[in-house]
Design an enzyme around this catalytic site. Structure first.
Site, mmCIF file in Angstrom:
data_model
loop_
_atom_site.group_PDB
_atom_site.id
_atom_site.type_symbol
_atom_site.label_atom_id
_atom_site.label_comp_id
_atom_site.label_asym_id
_atom_site.label_seq_id
_atom_site.Cartn_x
_atom_site.Cartn_y
_atom_site.Cartn_z
ATOM 1 N N CYS A 119 0.826 -1.220 0.000
ATOM 2 C CA CYS A 119 0.000 0.000 0.000
ATOM 3 C C CYS A 119 0.854 1.261 0.000
ATOM 4 O O CYS A 119 0.338 2.354 -0.210
ATOM 5 C CB CYS A 119 -0.923 0.020 1.218
ATOM 6 S SG CYS A 119 -2.008 -1.401 1.296
ATOM 7 N N HIS A 252 -2.810 7.006 4.337
ATOM 8 C CA HIS A 252 -3.319 5.834 3.624
ATOM 9 C C HIS A 252 -4.695 5.487 4.191
ATOM 10 O O HIS A 252 -4.892 5.423 5.404
ATOM 11 C CB HIS A 252 -2.339 4.672 3.817
ATOM 12 C CG HIS A 252 -2.839 3.367 3.315
ATOM 13 N ND1 HIS A 252 -3.478 3.235 2.101
ATOM 14 C CD2 HIS A 252 -2.802 2.132 3.866
ATOM 15 C CE1 HIS A 252 -3.809 1.971 1.924
ATOM 16 N NE2 HIS A 252 -3.415 1.274 2.981
ATOM 17 N N ASN A 282 -9.993 0.076 1.525
ATOM 18 C CA ASN A 282 -8.548 0.199 1.338
ATOM 19 C C ASN A 282 -8.204 -0.258 -0.084
ATOM 20 O O ASN A 282 -8.305 -1.442 -0.394
ATOM 21 C CB ASN A 282 -7.853 -0.680 2.393
ATOM 22 C CG ASN A 282 -6.343 -0.681 2.260
ATOM 23 O OD1 ASN A 282 -5.793 -0.204 1.267
ATOM 24 N ND2 ASN A 282 -5.680 -1.238 3.259
HETATM 25 O O1 UT7 Z 1 -2.867 -1.328 4.196
HETATM 26 C C1 UT7 Z 1 -2.580 -2.061 5.339
HETATM 27 C C2 UT7 Z 1 -3.516 -3.201 5.342
HETATM 28 N N1 UT7 Z 1 -4.166 -3.603 6.522
HETATM 29 C C3 UT7 Z 1 -4.610 -2.835 7.551
HETATM 30 O O2 UT7 Z 1 -4.416 -1.668 7.670
HETATM 31 C C4 UT7 Z 1 -5.416 -3.580 8.569
HETATM 32 C C5 UT7 Z 1 -5.051 -3.236 9.983
HETATM 33 N N2 UT7 Z 1 -5.922 -3.927 10.947
HETATM 34 C C6 UT7 Z 1 -7.208 -3.559 11.131
HETATM 35 O O3 UT7 Z 1 -7.699 -2.625 10.509
HETATM 36 C C7 UT7 Z 1 -8.003 -4.291 12.200
HETATM 37 O O4 UT7 Z 1 -7.133 -5.115 12.939
HETATM 38 C C8 UT7 Z 1 -9.184 -5.156 11.633
HETATM 39 C C9 UT7 Z 1 -10.251 -4.225 11.061
HETATM 40 C C10 UT7 Z 1 -8.661 -6.096 10.557
HETATM 41 C C11 UT7 Z 1 -9.798 -5.956 12.733
HETATM 42 O O5 UT7 Z 1 -10.294 -5.095 13.753
HETATM 43 P P1 UT7 Z 1 -9.956 -5.377 15.275
HETATM 44 O O6 UT7 Z 1 -10.668 -4.380 16.072
HETATM 45 O O7 UT7 Z 1 -8.442 -5.448 15.386
HETATM 46 O O8 UT7 Z 1 -10.625 -6.784 15.483
HETATM 47 P P2 UT7 Z 1 -9.936 -8.126 15.986
HETATM 48 O O9 UT7 Z 1 -9.036 -8.680 14.934
HETATM 49 O O10 UT7 Z 1 -9.366 -7.890 17.354
HETATM 50 O O11 UT7 Z 1 -11.205 -9.065 16.105
HETATM 51 C C12 UT7 Z 1 -12.237 -8.809 17.033
HETATM 52 C C13 UT7 Z 1 -13.341 -9.840 16.807
HETATM 53 C C14 UT7 Z 1 -12.818 -11.266 16.645
HETATM 54 O O12 UT7 Z 1 -13.720 -12.118 17.304
HETATM 55 P P3 UT7 Z 1 -13.340 -12.709 18.764
HETATM 56 O O13 UT7 Z 1 -12.054 -13.455 18.550
HETATM 57 O O14 UT7 Z 1 -13.190 -11.508 19.648
HETATM 58 O O15 UT7 Z 1 -14.516 -13.569 19.058
HETATM 59 C C15 UT7 Z 1 -12.909 -11.494 15.167
HETATM 60 O O16 UT7 Z 1 -13.106 -12.855 14.845
HETATM 61 O O17 UT7 Z 1 -14.031 -9.525 15.607
HETATM 62 C C16 UT7 Z 1 -14.113 -10.680 14.781
HETATM 63 N N3 UT7 Z 1 -14.137 -10.273 13.395
HETATM 64 C C17 UT7 Z 1 -15.264 -9.938 12.766
HETATM 65 N N4 UT7 Z 1 -16.553 -9.888 13.159
HETATM 66 C C18 UT7 Z 1 -17.462 -9.470 12.279
HETATM 67 C C19 UT7 Z 1 -13.093 -10.134 12.539
HETATM 68 N N5 UT7 Z 1 -13.543 -9.708 11.343
HETATM 69 C C20 UT7 Z 1 -14.885 -9.591 11.464
HETATM 70 C C21 UT7 Z 1 -15.897 -9.178 10.582
HETATM 71 N N6 UT7 Z 1 -17.170 -9.134 11.027
HETATM 72 N N7 UT7 Z 1 -15.639 -8.791 9.305
#
Ligand code: UT7
Length: 331
Positions: A119, A252, A282
């Site tokens: 990115c 970004h 993104n």
């Molecule tokens: O260009 C660079 C590319 N990438 C990025 O910039 C991504 C950077 N990371 C992020 O933006 C965030 O980490 C995410 C948006 C990917 C995830 O958000 P988060 O607040 O860090 O969530 P998490 O990974 O801590 O997950 C929280 C919960 C999990 O469930 P449990 O384990 O707490 O039961 C996930 O399984 O949310 C769950 N989860 C979802 N639930 C509904 C993960 N994805 C989803 C979803 N819908 N799409």
């Protein structure tokens, strides 16, 4: 790498962007994977994204963006002697998409190559084009940033499909009398590289590789919040610019929570930040040029404004550029 611009002034004289027609809303995604509009909006700020049609590839998005950028600069393809395309989703590995684009645009004397920096690709590519012009090796550059990430996503993986979208942007760089780029800061940390990877996509054999993006979201989140702040602060310091003097901030467009954290930590008033992640998700290398083009179309960029841009992503890489805005158009 960090440096303050010294030689001749170089600026953006044309910009354009293009996104696929098809809008995919959070509600539609919720019919494919276990997720909800509420979760996606709360955790990412994304409401919808554009997804390429099956027959569309990177150059189909990049070509209209490039044509719009050239038209705004009052140039033809043949005027371009340096063309770099930042992408992780070229039409194919080779021939490069930039070579294909140079041919489509009628730029037979352009040096053309693709650049792979996730990115951050657009910021790396702009820095390279800047250096080519400042050194006198090139006269007019076209920089394209774009991706069709929908092709390399696992459409059953809710943790990645909700984040990404397809799109491309392009800028023309030329010598100018006033303003232009003031400096760049670029970096990479391969130690964290496997937190965002595409296993099996190169010469390293990976048994049972899925062919899809693998992402450790929490680790990338921590990295992103850190480097968006440190890269911008380091660059501002090197350029001798106070944060209060930044008129337009373009991070970004990955996740509105990451962007809000950065703008707050940097101490930039939030209304100076450009946000379009809600509409496009993104778009990887397309993100910063799409946001720039949006900001220009909305009349948010004025002659003399200081524009701070920071990208971050796979590599892991990051990169900032500081630009004293010059009104695009024929020079
Ligand atoms: O260009 C660079 C590319 N990438 C990025 O910039 C991504 C950077 N990371 C992020 O933006 C965030 O980490 C995410 C948006 C990917 C995830 O958000 P988060 O607040 O860090 O969530 P998490 O990974 O801590 O997950 C929280 C919960 C999990 O469930 P449990 O384990 O707490 O039961 C996930 O399984 O949310 C769950 N989860 C979802 N639930 C509904 C993960 N994805 C989803 C979803 N819908 N799409």
């Amino acid at each position: 790498m960090i440096g303050r611009a010294q030689g001749p002034r170089v600026s953006i004289t044309g910009l354009g962007c293009h996104v696929p027609e098809r809008v995919v809303t959070n509600e539609e995604l919720a019919t494919l994977v276990e997720t909800s509009d509420e979760w996606i909006v709360e955790r990412t700020g994304i409401r919808e994204r554009r997804i390429a049609a099956p027959e569309e590839a990177l150059t189909d998005l990049a070509l209209p963006a490039a044509r719009a950028a050239l038209a705004q600069a009052g140039l033809e393809g043949r005027d371009i002697d340096f063309l770099v395309c930042a992408t992780v989703t070229p039409d194919m590995m080779f021939p490069t998409s930039s070579a294909l684009l140079a041919d489509m645009l009628g730029a037979p004397t352009a040096a053309a190559y693709d650049l792979l920096a996730g990115c951050t690709g657009f910021m790396y590519a702009v820095a390279q084009a800047y250096a080519m012009l400042a050194s006198g090796l090139a006269r007019r550059a076209l920089v394209v940033g774009g991706d069709v990430l929908s092709r390399i996503l696992d459409w059953t993986d809710r943790s990645t499909v909700v984040l990404f979208g397809d799109g491309a942007g392009a800028v023309v760089l030329e010598h100018v009398e006033e303003g232009g780029f003031l400096g760049f800061e670029l970096g990479a940390d391969g130690g964290g590289g496997l937190h965002l990877s595409l296993p099996g996509s190169g010469s390293r054999q990976v048994p049972d590789a899925s062919g899809f993006v693998h992402m450790n979201g929490r680790e990338v989140f921590k990295f992103a919040t850190r480097v968006l702040v440190s890269s911008a602060q380091d660059l501002l310091k090197t350029c001798g610019v106070a944060v209060e003097d930044v008129d337009v901030y373009i991070p970004h467009q990955a996740n509105v929570r990451i962007m809000n954290h950065a703008v707050g930590k940097l101490g930039i008033p939030p209304e100076r930040m450009v946000v379009n992640v809600d509409r496009y998700g993104n778009t990887s290398s397309g993100s910063i040029p799409l946001a720039l083009a949006d900001a220009d179309a909305e009349g948010r960029l004025h002659q003399g404004d200081l524009v701070l841009m920071t990208g971050m992503g796979a590599g892991l890489t990051w990169g900032s550029g500081l630009l004293e805005w010059t009104k695009p158009g024929p020079s």
